[in-house]
Each structure stands twice: as C-alpha cells, then as structure tokens.
Design an enzyme around this catalytic site. Structure first.
Site: not given
Length: 123
Positions: A17, A70, A77, A95-96
């Site tokens: 996974y 990241e 996101e 998100k920011d």
C-alpha cells in the site's frame, strides 16, 4: 480492545500500500516530480563533489523532509476535496497551511544545499 495476531502477510501488504502511494504520488503530482528532479540533481552533485558522511545525512534528511511534507500536503488536499468539493474558506486555510509546510521544508533544503555545495563549488 481487539488485539489481532501479528501477520507477516498483513505487514507485507502494508508495504504494498505504501509503495502504491509513492507510485500514485510520483505519477500524479506535478510538484512531486519537480521535487524528485531536484533530489536527483542534489544526489548527483553530492556524489560528484564527494561530500562527507555528515553532509550526506544533511542532504538526505532535507530531501526526505521535502518529500514527506509534499506527500502529506497532497493527501490533505485530496481529503479536503472529498470533504468539501466546493470552495470553502476553512478548507482553503487547511490547504494553505499544508502548502506552507512544504514551503518551509523546501526553504530548509535550499539552505542546507547552499551550505554544503557552495563551499565545494566556489571556495
């Protein structure tokens, strides 16, 4: 609380996974590919300049930090898009903030790269 028995098969599946997640990340995330290219360049330069063991630790640590942030940013996101497909100001803040974490890690990676590579390239 249920305490299932340890299973090698389940542990192997969990790796599957995780590798699926990495594959998805690098195939579908533009920023992931940009970071991968930067990592390849940094690693190549590290070999070329024959950096020390401690410098390798620093370079590999910041590369990992950028990838981890990241990947988490991408996961946040994706989840936020499911929770709120339409624009929502609170989702924007989430998100920011996730993107800011990537930016901090990237700035750290650049700083470490400059500290390691500049003296070897120009001094």
């Amino acid at each position: 609380m249920n305490n299932p028995k340890f299973s090698i098969i389940d542990r192997i599946k969990s790796f599957k996974y995780a590798f699926n997640g990495l594959k998805f990340f690098f195939l579908n995330d533009h920023n992931g590919r940009v970071h991968l290219l930067a990592a390849i360049i940094a690693i190549g330069l590290s070999f070329y300049l024959k950096i020390s063991s401690l410098e390798w630790v620093a370079i590999l640590s910041v590369i990992s930090a950028v990838f981890v942030t990241e990947i988490l940013n991408s996961a946040i996101e994706k989840l936020a898009d499911v929770v709120s497909p339409d624009y929502h100001p609170k989702i924007k803040v989430v998100k920011d903030l996730a993107a800011a974490a990537v930016l901090v890690a990237a700035f750290l990676a650049v700083a470490v790269g400059l500290l390691v590579f500049i003296p070897k390239l120009f001094l």
